[in-house]
Design a protein around this motif. Structure first.
Motif, short mmCIF file in Angstrom:
data_model
loop_
_atom_site.label_atom_id
_atom_site.label_comp_id
_atom_site.label_asym_id
_atom_site.label_seq_id
_atom_site.Cartn_x
_atom_site.Cartn_y
_atom_site.Cartn_z
N PRO A 139 0.82 -1.22 0.00
CA PRO A 139 0.00 0.00 0.00
C PRO A 139 0.84 1.27 0.00
N CYS A 140 1.95 1.25 0.74
CA CYS A 140 2.84 2.43 0.78
C CYS A 140 3.49 2.66 -0.58
N LEU A 141 3.81 1.58 -1.28
CA LEU A 141 4.35 1.72 -2.63
C LEU A 141 3.32 2.35 -3.56
N GLY A 142 2.05 2.01 -3.36
CA GLY A 142 0.99 2.62 -4.14
C GLY A 142 0.88 4.11 -3.88
N ILE A 143 1.01 4.52 -2.61
CA ILE A 143 0.99 5.94 -2.27
C ILE A 143 2.17 6.65 -2.91
N ALA A 144 3.35 6.02 -2.86
CA ALA A 144 4.54 6.62 -3.47
C ALA A 144 4.34 6.83 -4.96
N ALA A 145 3.77 5.84 -5.62
CA ALA A 145 3.52 5.96 -7.07
C ALA A 145 2.53 7.08 -7.36
N ALA A 146 1.51 7.20 -6.51
CA ALA A 146 0.53 8.29 -6.68
C ALA A 146 1.18 9.64 -6.47
N GLY A 147 2.11 9.72 -5.51
CA GLY A 147 2.82 10.97 -5.27
C GLY A 147 3.67 11.38 -6.45
N VAL A 148 4.35 10.42 -7.06
CA VAL A 148 5.17 10.71 -8.25
C VAL A 148 4.29 11.17 -9.40
N LEU A 149 3.14 10.49 -9.58
CA LEU A 149 2.22 10.87 -10.65
C LEU A 149 1.66 12.28 -10.42
N SER A 150 1.32 12.58 -9.17
CA SER A 150 0.80 13.90 -8.84
C SER A 150 1.87 14.97 -9.08
N PHE A 151 3.11 14.66 -8.73
CA PHE A 151 4.22 15.59 -8.98
C PHE A 151 4.36 15.86 -10.46
N TRP A 152 4.30 14.83 -11.27
CA TRP A 152 4.46 14.97 -12.72
C TRP A 152 3.33 15.81 -13.32
N ILE A 153 2.09 15.54 -12.85
CA ILE A 153 0.94 16.29 -13.36
C ILE A 153 1.04 17.77 -12.97
N ASN A 154 1.41 18.04 -11.72
CA ASN A 154 1.48 19.42 -11.23
C ASN A 154 2.61 20.20 -11.90
N ARG A 155 3.64 19.50 -12.32
CA ARG A 155 4.71 20.18 -13.05
C ARG A 155 4.24 20.64 -14.44
N LEU A 156 3.31 19.88 -15.03
CA LEU A 156 2.83 20.21 -16.36
C LEU A 156 1.76 21.31 -16.34
N ILE A 157 1.08 21.43 -15.18
CA ILE A 157 0.01 22.43 -15.09
C ILE A 157 0.59 23.85 -15.05
#
Length: 432
Positions: free
Chosen positions: A414-432
């Motif tokens: 589950p923690c790995l899933g949160i980490a992956a979501a954090g990386v995805l959120s970081f990538w999306i917010n960089r593009l916004i």
């Protein structure tokens, strides 16, 4: 002695972190450990004792520090008031009549407790989770994971958490913007918790007792203190913005004023509704944990002030640049390590975020501070969840008599899933 000052600034900072963490492990308070670390930081980066004293005094008396202390103090007063008056227990009891679905109740009880920040709060929902779990013969590890995971799903964005308030104060991100940035991670955490921990639980409904059919109205009445804060902050923020257009002088009002006013109203409601005695009010206001938290907040702001005045981060930034260490690695590793060792959100925010934000400014990435804040907070959050020193994890394991080694076997995914979501959120917010 000159060679001591010529040591790499990165090594200096690592040594200071080790000293702070060592002092915490020796049961010195985080506030005291950070204060010692601040003085050591100033001296090692060639600040005179006079300048260190001026930096500390300036940080303590800064308006931002005072406002932040006021917000955190009121949050803890509300939390302790609800606990002392029994309001917290009544919230959980009243919800039993709202839903009898076993999966919902297993998750909702620790989640409701999670709306109020308190050290070791998971222990309050553990009896409810245990009672429901026993009806379905859940293992100690299953009950521990459910209680522990859903207790912490709000910590990404919930504005009553000191870690969230401190992050906004250090980054300069508006609280509403921060909540908008982080709330998707709470949705992800809830989904991950359901998939990994609740999906295997049978969907049978719980047997209701004679006193279990409480109406939704009773539940919402008991939940009023939290609802008052949410609605009050939204209403007062809009009101302040409207009047600021009429009287521009209100533009200088601090962003935290709506939250402060809403918290005061909520505390007053709890005291009035429960007819709290003067002796209990004194115990709430003069709670030792309250003063410890305030000292810790002040120490964090002092650490940040000395860090800026010593120009330590500028030296560190140059060292990272010359060593070609990617900044994104620093943003992930620092919060994760401190969080893993301390198990406290305020600790990783207070010690690493001042460094991270200054590094971002030096690298010309201040415009992307929101994306990097999401990534850093998520990395620290995962570290807190995995920390063997996290008091909620320790207490929940002890309550259900679960083995920590078995918990870790099921917690890493589950923690790995949160980490992956954090990386995805970081990538999306960089593009916004």
């Amino acid at each position: 002695m000159d060679f001591m000052f010529n040591i790499s600034p990165i090594v200096k900072l690592i040594v200071i972190f080790i000293v702070v963490i060592f002092l915490i492990r020796k049961r010195l308070s985080l506030g005291a450990a950070l204060t010692i670390g601040s003085i050591l930081l100033g001296l090692w980066f060639r600040l005179s004792p006079t300048k260190i004293g001026a930096s500390i005094l300036g940080s303590v008396l800064a308006q931002r520090t005072i406002t932040l202390c006021a917000v955190v103090a009121l949050i803890l007063v509300l939390s302790h008031s609800m606990k002392r008056t029994g309001q917290l227990e009544r919230i959980l009891t009243s919800f039993r009549g709202v839903s009898r679905n076993i999966r919902i109740n297993l998750a909702i009880f620790p989640a409701l407790i999670g709306l109020l920040p308190m050290p070791g709060g998971a222990i309050f929902s553990a009896p409810m989770v245990g009672e429901i779990g026993n009806q379905k013969a859940l293992t100690p590890e299953q009950k521990t994971l459910i209680n522990y995971w859903f207790r912490h799903i709000w910590e990404f964005f919930w504005p009553l958490y000191p870690g969230v308030i401190l992050t906004c104060a250090l980054s300069g991100i508006d609280i509403w913007h921060f909540m908008l940035l982080q709330s998707p991670l709470t949705v992800v955490a809830t989904c991950i918790g359901y998939i990994t921990q609740l999906r295997s639980v049978p969907v049978h409904k719980l047997v209701s007792g004679s006193d279990s059919k409480r109406p939704v109205r009773d539940f919402l009445t008991e939940l009023n203190p939290i609802l008052l804060v949410i609605v009050g902050v939204a209403f007062l923020s809009v009101l302040l913005r409207i009047f600021a257009d009429i009287w521009p002088v209100l533009n200088s009002a601090r962003k935290e004023i709506p939250l402060i006013v809403a918290l005061i109203i909520s505390i007053g409601w709890v005291w009035w509704r429960n007819r709290i005695q003067l002796a209990d009010i004194r115990k709430v206001l003069f709670n030792r944990a309250l003063f410890s938290m305030l000292i810790m907040i002040v120490a964090v702001m002092v650490f940040q002030g000395v860090l800026q005045d010593s120009h330590a981060v500028s030296e560190i930034s140059r060292s990272f640049t010359s060593a070609h260490v990617p900044l994104v690695i620093v943003v992930v590793i620092l919060p994760f390590l401190v969080a893993s060792i301390t198990g406290i959100t305020v600790a990783f925010v207070g010690t690493t975020f001042p460094i991270i934000f200054t590094l971002l400014a030096d690298a010309g990435l201040a415009g992307q501070i929101r994306a990097y804040t999401v990534l850093a907070f998520c990395a620290g959050y995962v570290g807190v969840l995995l920390s063997p020193f996290h008091i909620c994890l320790v207490l929940t394991c002890a309550y259900f008599k679960a083995r920590l080694a078995r918990i870790y076997k099921k917690l890493w995914l589950p923690c790995l899933g949160i980490a992956a979501a954090g990386v995805l959120s970081f990538w999306i917010n960089r593009l916004i």
